[in-house]
Scaffold this motif. Structure first.
Motif, PDB file in Angstrom:
ATOM      1  N   UNK A   9      38.491  34.810  34.310  1.00  0.00           N
ATOM      2  CA  UNK A   9      39.500  35.049  35.347  1.00  0.00           C
ATOM      3  C   UNK A   9      39.153  34.306  36.629  1.00  0.00           C
ATOM      4  N   UNK A  10      37.882  34.331  37.012  1.00  0.00           N
ATOM      5  CA  UNK A  10      37.465  33.632  38.233  1.00  0.00           C
ATOM      6  C   UNK A  10      37.655  32.134  38.064  1.00  0.00           C
ATOM      7  N   UNK A  11      37.295  31.617  36.875  1.00  0.00           N
ATOM      8  CA  UNK A  11      37.438  30.179  36.606  1.00  0.00           C
ATOM      9  C   UNK A  11      38.895  29.763  36.674  1.00  0.00           C
ATOM     10  N   UNK A  12      39.799  30.587  36.115  1.00  0.00           N
ATOM     11  CA  UNK A  12      41.222  30.256  36.131  1.00  0.00           C
ATOM     12  C   UNK A  12      41.753  30.203  37.555  1.00  0.00           C
ATOM     13  N   UNK A  13      41.386  31.166  38.380  1.00  0.00           N
ATOM     14  CA  UNK A  13      41.873  31.185  39.758  1.00  0.00           C
ATOM     15  C   UNK A  13      41.275  30.056  40.596  1.00  0.00           C
ATOM     16  N   UNK A  17      35.826  25.150  35.317  1.00  0.00           N
ATOM     17  CA  UNK A  17      35.422  25.639  34.000  1.00  0.00           C
ATOM     18  C   UNK A  17      34.621  26.938  34.121  1.00  0.00           C
ATOM     19  N   UNK A  18      34.578  27.663  33.004  1.00  0.00           N
ATOM     20  CA  UNK A  18      33.806  28.906  32.963  1.00  0.00           C
ATOM     21  C   UNK A  18      32.322  28.614  33.188  1.00  0.00           C
ATOM     22  N   UNK A  24      27.314  28.532  39.215  1.00  0.00           N
ATOM     23  CA  UNK A  24      27.394  28.793  40.653  1.00  0.00           C
ATOM     24  C   UNK A  24      26.960  30.224  40.965  1.00  0.00           C
ATOM     25  N   UNK A  25      27.467  31.201  40.198  1.00  0.00           N
ATOM     26  CA  UNK A  25      27.160  32.599  40.491  1.00  0.00           C
ATOM     27  C   UNK A  25      25.712  32.955  40.173  1.00  0.00           C
ATOM     28  N   UNK A  26      25.066  32.149  39.336  1.00  0.00           N
ATOM     29  CA  UNK A  26      23.640  32.361  39.046  1.00  0.00           C
ATOM     30  C   UNK A  26      22.747  31.454  39.879  1.00  0.00           C
ATOM     31  N   UNK A  46      35.849  38.929  46.332  1.00  0.00           N
ATOM     32  CA  UNK A  46      37.134  39.618  46.489  1.00  0.00           C
ATOM     33  C   UNK A  46      37.493  40.435  45.253  1.00  0.00           C
ATOM     34  N   UNK A  47      37.146  39.925  44.087  1.00  0.00           N
ATOM     35  CA  UNK A  47      37.464  40.631  42.841  1.00  0.00           C
ATOM     36  C   UNK A  47      36.367  41.622  42.445  1.00  0.00           C
TER      37      UNK A  47
END
Length: 351
Positions: A9-13, A17-18, A24-26, A46-47
Motif C-alpha cells: 500500500x505504501x509503495x502504491x501511494x 517498488x515494494x 528505505x524503512x529499514x 501517516x498510515x
C-alpha cells in the motif's frame, strides 16, 4: 478495526517498488532520491505502519529478543532484577521474555529449551535451587546454541559467563556488624543445604565469628527456604535459643522472622537485633527499617547485559566470572547488645 498497513500500500501511494519501500524503512542503502525517501517515510508515519517483526527477524537473521529465567518473580530481589534487565535490554533494542522456574532445576532446562525454540538470541539464567537428582544443567548450558549468562547463582567450573555478588563477604559483613554492636550469641537463618549462595553466606557468618573469637554453635543455625512462610515456621525455634541477634540471609527470611517475633510480642531491636540480606524490603510495612546487606541490582543488571552483548558481538574465550562487592546499609534494626532488654548475664560478654 482497520487492517494492518502493508508495504504494498505504501509503495502504491508513493509510486515506487515494494523493495524500495522496504529498504528505505529499514534504513538500508538503496538508489532513491531524498525526496522519495522523505515521501515514503511520511506516508508510513501517516498510515501508522508497524513493521512485521517476524519477517524482519528472518531477513536479518536476528530476533531482537533475549530471555530471563528466575526462580520466583514474586521475590522482591528477582522482581527488581527483572525490571532492571528489561529496561536495559529495551534501551539496547532488545525485548526481554521473562519466565519463572519455581526454583526447580528441571524447569530451568525446560524454559531454556522453550526460549531457544522461540528464537531468543541469548538467555539470562538465575538457577533454581531445587535439584533432587543429577544436575544436567552444566552440560546443557555449556552446549546451548545461544549465549547464557548466569546471574546471582553460579555453576561449579567454567560453564558460562557469570555475574554475582560476593556472598561470603556479605555474610561476613552482616555478622561483623552485629559483633561490633556487642552481640555474641547470634543466630543465622539460612538456606545452606540447598543453596550455593546460602552456603557461602554461612561461611561468611562463621568467618566473622572466628575473627572475634566467638565459638560457632550449630544449634544457632536455623535452616529455611527463601520464602516468608517457611521462615516464619523456622523462626519458632528462636524461643528455645539464648540469642540476642539474628542474621537473616535474605529479605524474605527477615520478613518471616519479623512476623513471627511480632506475633510473639517481641520487638526489633529491643528484643533481637536483626541484619537482613538483599536490601529489597526497605519499602515494606514492617518496622523498624531493616539494616541489610545491599546487592546493587542496577550494577548487577549492567554487568549482565554487558557480558551478554559481548558474546552476541562475537566474543569468544573462557567464560568470565564477575564478582561484585556487597555493602552494608545501616538502618534501625540493630541496637547495642547492652541496651536491649534481652541482655542477660553473659549474653553480650566479649570473648
Amino acid at each position: 478495526m482497520a487492517g494492518k498497513v502493508t508495504l504494498k500500500e505504501i509503495a502504491r501511494e508513493a509510486g515506487v517498488s515494494i523493495s524500495t519501500v522496504s529498504l528505505v524503512l529499514n534504513d538500508r542503502p538503496c538508489r532513491v532520491s531524498e525526496e522519495n525517501r522523505r515521501r515514503i517515510k511520511k506516508i508510513a508515519r501517516e498510515k501508522r505502519y508497524v513493521p512485521n517483526q517476524i519477517a524482519r527477524s528472518l531477513q536479518m537473521q536476528r530476533s531482537g529478543t533475549l530471555g530471563l529465567i528466575v526462580p520466583n518473580i514474586e521475590s522482591r530481589f528477582f522482581a527488581r532484577l527483572a525490571r532492571n534487565l528489561e529496561v536495559r535490554c529495551r534501551e539496547r533494542g532488545y525485548a526481554l521474555f521473562i519466565t519463572t522456574s519455581d526454583d526447580l532445576a528441571e524447569n530451568d532446562l525446560a524454559l531454556l529449551d522453550l526460549l531457544v525454540n522461540r528464537g531468543v538470541e541469548g538467555v539470562f539464567l538465575v538457577m533454581g535451587n531445587r535439584c533432587p537428582g543429577h544436575d544436567e544443567r552444566p552440560c546443557r548450558v555449556a552446549d546451548a546454541p545461544v549465549p547464557v549468562v548466569a546471574i546471582d547463582r553460579s555453576f561449579e567450573g567454567p560453564v558460562c559467563d557469570t555475574v554475582q555478588f560476593d556472598n561470603e563477604r556479605g555474610g561476613y559483613l552482616a555478622t561483623r556488624h552485629l559483633l561490633e554492636h556487642g552481640h555474641r550469641r547470634i543466630a543465622c537463618m539460612v538456606n545452606a543445604a540447598r543453596s550455593g549462595t546460602g552456603a557461602r553466606r554461612l561461611v561468611g557468618y562463621r568467618r566473622a565469628l572466628d575473627e572475634f573469637g566467638v565459638a560457632y554453635r550449630p544449634d544457632y543455625v536455623l535452616d529455611t527456604d527463601y520464602y516468608i512462610p517457611e521462615a516464619y515456621e523456622a523462626a519458632a525455634s528462636l524461643a528455645g535459643l539464648d540469642v540476642t541477634a539474628v542474621f537473616a540471609s535474605s529479605d524474605n527470611i527477615a520478613l518471616g522472622l519479623l512476623k513471627r517475633l511480632y506475633d510473639q510480642g517481641k520487638r526489633v531491636p529491643r528484643d533481637y537485633a536483626v541484619v537482613s540480606y538483599d536490601n529489597s524490603a526497605a519499602d515494606s510495612l514492617f518496622e523498624p527499617a531493616l539494616t541489610a546487606i545491599d546487592q546493587d541490582v542496577a550494577q548487577l543488571a549492567d554487568k549482565a547485559i554487558d557480558l551478554m552483548l559481548g558474546r552476541l558481538a562475537g566474543g569468544t574465550g573462557t567464560p568470565v566470572e564477575c564478582l561484585l562487592e556487597p555493602r552494608l546499609v545501616e538502618r534501625d534494626s540493630v541496637a547495642p547488645c547492652e541496651a536491649g532488654a534481652r541482655a542477660r548475664s553473659g549474653a553480650c560478654e566479649r570473648a
